[in-house]
Design a protein around this motif. Structure first.
Motif, mmCIF file in Angstrom:
data_model
loop_
_atom_site.group_PDB
_atom_site.id
_atom_site.type_symbol
_atom_site.label_atom_id
_atom_site.label_comp_id
_atom_site.label_asym_id
_atom_site.label_seq_id
_atom_site.Cartn_x
_atom_site.Cartn_y
_atom_site.Cartn_z
ATOM 1 N N UNK A 1 -7.561 -3.811 -11.163
ATOM 2 C CA UNK A 1 -7.102 -3.796 -12.552
ATOM 3 C C UNK A 1 -5.746 -4.492 -12.691
ATOM 4 N N UNK A 2 -4.831 -4.212 -11.762
ATOM 5 C CA UNK A 2 -3.507 -4.852 -11.802
ATOM 6 C C UNK A 2 -3.622 -6.354 -11.563
ATOM 7 N N UNK A 3 -4.502 -6.738 -10.653
ATOM 8 C CA UNK A 3 -4.692 -8.168 -10.382
ATOM 9 C C UNK A 3 -5.240 -8.892 -11.604
ATOM 10 N N UNK A 4 -6.125 -8.233 -12.329
ATOM 11 C CA UNK A 4 -6.633 -8.834 -13.562
ATOM 12 C C UNK A 4 -5.513 -8.919 -14.591
ATOM 13 N N UNK A 13 0.801 -1.232 0.000
ATOM 14 C CA UNK A 13 0.000 0.000 0.000
ATOM 15 C C UNK A 13 0.831 1.278 0.000
ATOM 16 N N UNK A 14 2.134 1.157 0.208
ATOM 17 C CA UNK A 14 2.958 2.368 0.351
ATOM 18 C C UNK A 14 3.062 3.151 -0.946
ATOM 19 N N UNK A 15 3.047 2.452 -2.069
ATOM 20 C CA UNK A 15 3.132 3.126 -3.366
ATOM 21 C C UNK A 15 2.703 2.150 -4.453
ATOM 22 N N UNK A 16 2.532 2.681 -5.658
ATOM 23 C CA UNK A 16 2.171 1.824 -6.783
ATOM 24 C C UNK A 16 3.285 0.812 -7.056
ATOM 25 N N UNK A 17 4.532 1.239 -6.900
ATOM 26 C CA UNK A 17 5.668 0.334 -7.106
ATOM 27 C C UNK A 17 5.645 -0.807 -6.099
ATOM 28 N N UNK A 18 5.313 -0.489 -4.845
ATOM 29 C CA UNK A 18 5.210 -1.534 -3.824
ATOM 30 C C UNK A 18 4.117 -2.544 -4.196
ATOM 31 N N UNK A 19 2.993 -2.035 -4.699
ATOM 32 C CA UNK A 19 1.892 -2.922 -5.089
ATOM 33 C C UNK A 19 2.340 -3.878 -6.193
ATOM 34 N N UNK A 20 2.983 -3.342 -7.224
ATOM 35 C CA UNK A 20 3.436 -4.174 -8.339
ATOM 36 C C UNK A 20 4.450 -5.210 -7.858
ATOM 37 N N UNK A 21 5.353 -4.788 -6.970
ATOM 38 C CA UNK A 21 6.359 -5.715 -6.444
ATOM 39 C C UNK A 21 5.706 -6.870 -5.696
ATOM 40 N N UNK A 22 4.719 -6.557 -4.868
ATOM 41 C CA UNK A 22 4.016 -7.602 -4.110
ATOM 42 C C UNK A 22 3.301 -8.562 -5.061
ATOM 43 N N UNK A 23 2.633 -8.017 -6.075
ATOM 44 C CA UNK A 23 1.903 -8.870 -7.015
ATOM 45 C C UNK A 23 2.854 -9.756 -7.817
ATOM 46 N N UNK A 24 4.007 -9.219 -8.173
ATOM 47 C CA UNK A 24 4.968 -10.010 -8.948
ATOM 48 C C UNK A 24 5.610 -11.102 -8.100
#
Length: 401
Positions: free
Chosen positions: A134-137, A84-95
């Motif tokens: 959207x990122x999860x999809x 939740x800290x940033x969009x980059x953090x979100x992408x990193x977690x999802x990857x």
């Protein structure tokens, strides 16, 4: 200001921060055991444990004791909080940990639960809700059908007329599906051109080789059939290479066409699900009196009636020598004619408006499936106003309405 009128603070919308279930705050009614699990998972992520290690921990320690619902909630909420800290953090977690989510949410029912956890975590931030889903999809952790089911869940249905959040999520899902099909069309078109070029190159290489093999040359004063061996070897290599490239491009084209056919089938299922849900929720709320195909019964109107939003505007009528429209008033004049749309009617009007908007925006993708939609959704049993909204969006004429 708020300082001078603190009572106004209650009227402000909630802050857009996260709503983490396992934060340990006083208003979070979660057991210490669940909070301990969340903290343990957070430490594992900070310790850079792999997705496989975390999956094993969940399967061996968490799931057998706490069951599916608590396990999914703790894991998803904790990973969302880390990202939740940033969009980059979100992408990193999802990857890094998308496999963990995929393992937990392997079917559509669990994917709906996953989306609900996202909605709960970001309940005060519609933008982050839409971005995360959207990122999860995009990472194929959730399907478009799961998103449709979530959008038409009871808690979201009640928000249709007052919040854009479910509509933004739905719009993103349909657009992403549409974009995939558009990209596949472009790739297939490009591959077809590549096939033509590859076949032409292979044909030319074969012709050059055959010409060289049939040519008479002198070797040490004696006539020999074929070019010199070095040149023949090169021509054979070129012919074989171009033939292999042709086969490769053909295989790629067949693979893309198979993906495209599957995408069209998935698109059909998506639109069937979408319009069935629209039809069902509208049938439950639209009054029977409006089955005459007009919006008159949806409004409480004093005097003049409103123009139907789902209908195209009609030409104004002129009634006097100054060519003033019948339903107008002079500048600065006042009128007692007004309207008061109640909440239920506003819900219906808003939802019908979205039906029309979706139909118009994605008309090019809907038309190829119109026969199936006509047979299963746009039937005589469907509400006339629902069909009118769809047909208006599709620019489709109907003798029935």
């Amino acid at each position: 200001s708020i300082e001078n009128a603190p009572a106004l603070e209650e009227l402000l919308p909630p802050k857009g921060g996260p709503n983490f279930k396992y934060s340990g705050a006083d208003d979070q009614e979660k057991t210490e055991q669940e909070q301990a699990l969340s903290a343990e998972l957070s430490n594992k992520v900070k310790g850079r444990q792999t997705a496989r290690e975390i999956i094993l921990w969940i399967e061996e320690t968490v799931y057998p004791t706490h069951g599916q619902e608590i396990t999914l909630s703790v894991v998803i909420q904790t990973l969302l909080d880390i990202g939740s800290k940033s969009f980059t953090h979100l992408i990193t977690v999802l990857e890094r940990y998308g496999q963990v989510m995929a393992k937990l949410c392997s079917d559509q029912d669990k994917q709906v639960m996953l989306i609900s956890e996202v909605g709960s975590y970001w309940k005060n931030n519609a933008q982050m809700t839409a971005i995360t889903i959207d990122r999860m999809m995009g990472y194929r952790l959730i399907s478009n059908l799961a998103i449709v089911r979530w959008v038409f869940s009871p808690e979201n249905i009640e928000q249709f007329h007052i919040s854009d959040r479910p509509w933004e999520v739905l719009r993103n899902a349909v657009s992403k599906t549409y974009n995939r099909i558009t990209d596949l069309r472009k790739e297939i078109s490009s591959l077809k051109k590549s096939v033509v070029s590859a076949e032409e190159a292979a044909s030319n290489a074969k012709a050059d080789l055959e010409a060289a093999e049939s040519k008479l040359t002198l070797v040490e004063g004696e006539p020999v059939l074929g070019e010199n061996p070095t040149k023949l070897k090169h021509l054979k290599s070129v012919a074989e290479k171009t033939k292999e490239e042709t086969v490769s491009v053909h295989d790629s084209l067949e693979a893309k066409e198979a993906l495209f056919a599957r995408a069209l089938d998935e698109n059909e299922v998506l639109f069937l699900s979408l319009y069935k849900n629209f039809s069902n929720v509208l049938m439950e709320r639209l009054p029977d009196a409006s089955r005459d195909g007009t919006l008159q019964s949806l409004k409480s109107v004093n005097g003049d009636s409103m123009a139907a939003d789902i209908e195209e505007p009609s030409t104004m009528e002129v009634d006097d020598e100054n060519e003033r429209p019948k339903k107008s008033q002079s500048n600065g004049g006042k009128t007692t004619n007004g309207y008061n749309v109640r909440e239920k009617e506003q819900w219906c009007l808003s939802t019908l408006g979205y039906v029309k908007a979706f139909s118009r925006q994605y008309a090019s993708e809907i038309w190829p499936h119109i026969e199936k939609l006509d047979a299963e959704v746009f039937t005589e049993d469907a509400h006339p106003l629902f069909r009118k909204a769809v047909y208006s969006g599709l620019r489709r004429l109907s003798n029935e309405l």
